[in-house]
Design an enzyme around this catalytic site. Sequence first.
Site, PDB file in Angstrom:
ATOM      1  N   ASN A 112       0.848  -1.190   0.000  1.00 53.46           N
ATOM      2  CA  ASN A 112       0.000   0.000   0.000  1.00 53.46           C
ATOM      3  C   ASN A 112       0.885   1.242   0.000  1.00 53.46           C
ATOM      4  O   ASN A 112       2.011   1.205   0.479  1.00 53.46           O
ATOM      5  CB  ASN A 112      -0.868  -0.011   1.264  1.00 53.46           C
ATOM      6  CG  ASN A 112      -1.784   1.200   1.353  1.00 53.46           C
ATOM      7  OD1 ASN A 112      -2.380   1.605   0.355  1.00 53.46           O
ATOM      8  ND2 ASN A 112      -1.893   1.786   2.534  1.00 53.46           N
ATOM      9  N   HIS A 114       0.903   5.114   1.438  1.00 52.79           N
ATOM     10  CA  HIS A 114       0.212   5.936   2.449  1.00 52.79           C
ATOM     11  C   HIS A 114       0.878   7.320   2.503  1.00 52.79           C
ATOM     12  O   HIS A 114       2.099   7.416   2.555  1.00 52.79           O
ATOM     13  CB  HIS A 114       0.306   5.239   3.807  1.00 52.79           C
ATOM     14  CG  HIS A 114      -0.427   5.958   4.875  1.00 52.79           C
ATOM     15  ND1 HIS A 114      -1.806   5.929   4.970  1.00 52.79           N
ATOM     16  CD2 HIS A 114      -0.008   6.759   5.878  1.00 52.79           C
ATOM     17  CE1 HIS A 114      -2.185   6.678   5.986  1.00 52.79           C
ATOM     18  NE2 HIS A 114      -1.114   7.185   6.562  1.00 52.79           N
ATOM     19  N   SER A 141       4.874   6.736   2.429  1.00 53.50           N
ATOM     20  CA  SER A 141       5.483   5.435   2.730  1.00 53.50           C
ATOM     21  C   SER A 141       4.819   4.355   1.884  1.00 53.50           C
ATOM     22  O   SER A 141       3.603   4.361   1.708  1.00 53.50           O
ATOM     23  CB  SER A 141       5.243   5.051   4.200  1.00 53.50           C
ATOM     24  OG  SER A 141       5.525   6.117   5.081  1.00 53.50           O
ATOM     25  N   ASP A 150      -2.252   0.327   8.251  1.00 53.16           N
ATOM     26  CA  ASP A 150      -1.051   1.137   7.995  1.00 53.16           C
ATOM     27  C   ASP A 150       0.125   0.792   8.912  1.00 53.16           C
ATOM     28  O   ASP A 150       0.881   1.671   9.325  1.00 53.16           O
ATOM     29  CB  ASP A 150      -1.385   2.637   8.109  1.00 53.16           C
ATOM     30  CG  ASP A 150      -2.439   3.068   7.107  1.00 53.16           C
ATOM     31  OD1 ASP A 150      -2.503   2.482   6.009  1.00 53.16           O
ATOM     32  OD2 ASP A 150      -3.213   4.005   7.415  1.00 53.16           O
TER      33      ASP A 150
HETATM   34  C1  GRF Z   1      -2.745   8.914  -2.274  1.00 51.48           C
HETATM   35  O1  GRF Z   1      -2.371  10.062  -1.586  1.00 51.48           O
HETATM   36  C2  GRF Z   1      -2.269   7.681  -1.531  1.00 51.48           C
HETATM   37  O2  GRF Z   1      -1.105   7.893  -0.819  1.00 51.48           O
HETATM   38  C3  GRF Z   1      -3.396   7.391  -0.588  1.00 51.48           C
HETATM   39  O3  GRF Z   1      -4.568   7.778  -1.252  1.00 51.48           O
HETATM   40  C4  GRF Z   1      -4.254   8.735  -2.268  1.00 51.48           C
HETATM   41  C5  GRF Z   1      -4.767   8.136  -3.533  1.00 51.48           C
HETATM   42  O4  GRF Z   1      -4.676   9.000  -4.629  1.00 51.48           O
HETATM   43  N1  GRF Z   1      -3.381   6.026  -0.147  1.00 51.48           N
HETATM   44  P1  GRF Z   1      -4.885   8.450  -6.090  1.00 51.48           P
HETATM   45  O5  GRF Z   1      -6.259   7.764  -6.106  1.00 51.48           O
HETATM   46  O6  GRF Z   1      -3.796   7.489  -6.410  1.00 51.48           O
HETATM   47  O7  GRF Z   1      -4.893   9.643  -6.995  1.00 51.48           O
END
Ligand code: GRF
Length: 192
Positions: A112, A114, A141, A150
């Site tokens: 994932n 984050h 991260s 997370d």
């Molecule tokens: C990103 O900031 C990611 O880190 C988080 O959710 C957001 C998703 O944005 N998990 P996108 O859908 O990839 O534009």
Amino acid sequence: MKKSTGLKKVKTAVFISGRGRNLKNLIKFSNKKNSPIKINLVISNKKNAKGLKFAKKSRIEKKIINFTNMKIAEKKILYLLNKKKINFICLAGFMKILSKNFIKKFKGKIINIHPSLLPKYKGLNTHKKAIENNDKFAGCSVHFVTAKLDSGKIIMQKKVKIKKNDTVISLAKKVLEKEYLIYPAAIKKIYN
Ligand code: GRF
């Protein structure tokens, strides 16, 4: 984890819920010759997720899964993953928490991204929290997904400096640029 040969790419699914900028970036990455992954499936829990258009553009199969009943949803996903022989999952803005059981089936194969410097600011509104706490740095991260939100092992992180005049929007934009760098880099780190 199995080393990629360059010939056989790891069959990958990306799970999204919204905008899909990371999906777009991962598709671009996976199309490169030296990418260890190939994206074969995009799963969204929202039928109007903007990111679905990137799957369509690249002719990647996409499936919308209704999560009202999580057990049924995960059963459907598992069926699809098995059918397409997927063995790696990238969560990219996927706003549902997967069950312990599901994660166990793909142990060490779900990652994932984050938008914080974990272990700081798990969950939502990470940029707001960083600004409100007068942090000097924010960041992102990439980590392995475990049953605890997370909290899995961190694969890669990148920092950005928080300036006095930064807002949630300006900070999110700066962090997203780093997300584009570290998501592919983390995948390379796993498979090389
Ligand atoms: C990103 O900031 C990611 O880190 C988080 O959710 C957001 C998703 O944005 N998990 P996108 O859908 O990839 O534009």
